[in-house]
Design an enzyme around this catalytic site. Structure first.
Site, PDB file in Angstrom:
ATOM      1  N   SER A   1       0.902  -1.284  -0.013  1.00  0.00           N
ATOM      2  CA  SER A   1      -0.079  -0.049  -0.214  1.00  0.00           C
ATOM      3  C   SER A   1       0.952   1.056   0.077  1.00  0.00           C
ATOM      4  O   SER A   1       0.510   2.429  -0.482  1.00  0.00           O
ATOM      5  CB  SER A   1      -0.793   0.047   1.099  1.00  0.00           C
ATOM      6  OG  SER A   1      -1.922  -1.033   1.167  1.00  0.00           O
TER       7      SER A   1
ATOM      8  N   GLU B   1      -5.259  -3.759  -2.821  1.00  0.00           N
ATOM      9  CA  GLU B   1      -5.947  -4.904  -2.330  1.00  0.00           C
ATOM     10  C   GLU B   1      -6.671  -5.845  -3.621  1.00  0.00           C
ATOM     11  O   GLU B   1      -7.724  -6.208  -3.294  1.00  0.00           O
ATOM     12  CB  GLU B   1      -7.101  -4.464  -1.519  1.00  0.00           C
ATOM     13  CG  GLU B   1      -6.621  -3.756  -0.278  1.00  0.00           C
ATOM     14  CD  GLU B   1      -5.615  -4.419   0.894  1.00  0.00           C
ATOM     15  OE1 GLU B   1      -5.376  -5.519   0.681  1.00  0.00           O
ATOM     16  OE2 GLU B   1      -5.044  -3.798   1.723  1.00  0.00           O
TER      17      GLU B   1
END
Length: 221
Positions: A16, A87
């Site tokens: 991320s 994700e």
């Protein structure tokens, strides 16, 4: 020439953070993008990293249509040069196909970030399709470590501190030590990265510590 990039690694390997950095690098060069995520630890419609960085994002539900979203945006006069998709392991096979179509038909770069395998060591649906379709697959070089010091390669799920290998594939948790279980309350779900050997043995850091304490000789009185 646009490309479909897939960046993967274990939990806590900086995916991320890299997604946010990638967006920043393109944005400062005047490129316009869209950020997507699903089931982020920080909540709905947010892309966050464990370093404390966060950015508003578009939440991807199971019925979200990437192709329709992008075509509608372009038809309405919008500009899209790239997509950041965090994700991505949770995306459906169809959604990954849509991303590939966006790259090929609309010449828009797609940067997807996700975990390769689940806590059972099985490929996630979205990750499996990305491996099959990506123009470039990149394994993150920031290595996470098992409690023993070896390179972590597997994601383990614990419930009230006990490692499990069965259950729903998607259960939101984090790589933090779980709190003590309270009778009658739902199990506290957490995740831990382990080397293959200790994942196979279901030997988490907490269990290894408990075994070590049990093996210590009692002090003489």
């Amino acid at each position: 020439m646009a490309e479909l990039h897939f960046f993967t690694g274990t939990m806590d390997s900086g995916k991320s953070t890299l997604a946010l950095q990638t967006n920043h690098n393109h944005a400062v060069r005047g490129r316009q993008g869209r950020i997507f995520t699903t089931l982020d630890r920080a909540g709905t419609a947010t892309l966050s990293s464990r370093l404390g960085l966060a950015h508003e994002a578009i939440e991807v539900a199971r019925d979200f249509d990437f192709w329709r979203y992008v075509v509608d945006a372009l038809t309405q006069g919008g500009r899209i040069d790239y997509l950041i998709c965090d994700e991505a392991q949770f995306y459906t096979r169809s959604q990954v196909d849509q991303l590939a179509k966006i790259v090929d038909e609309l010449q828009i770069d797609v940067f997807a970030f996700g975990i390769l395998t689940d806590f059972r060591t099985s490929l996630f649906e979205g990750s499996a399709r990305l491996v099959e379709l990506a123009d470039r697959m990149n394994v993150l070089q920031v290595e996470t470590l098992c409690w023993c010091g070896k390179r972590a390669t597997h994601n383990a799920r614990t419930e009230d501190g006990v490692m499990v290998v069965e259950g729903d594939v998607i259960v939101v948790g984090d790589v933090e030590q779980p709190e003590e279980a309270v009778a009658g309350e739902p199990a506290e779900v957490s995740y831990e990265v382990l080397c293959r050997q200790h994942h196979r043995r279901r030997l988490t850091a907490a269990r290894a510590h408990a075994v070590s304490l049990a093996a210590e000789p009692l002090p003489f009185g």
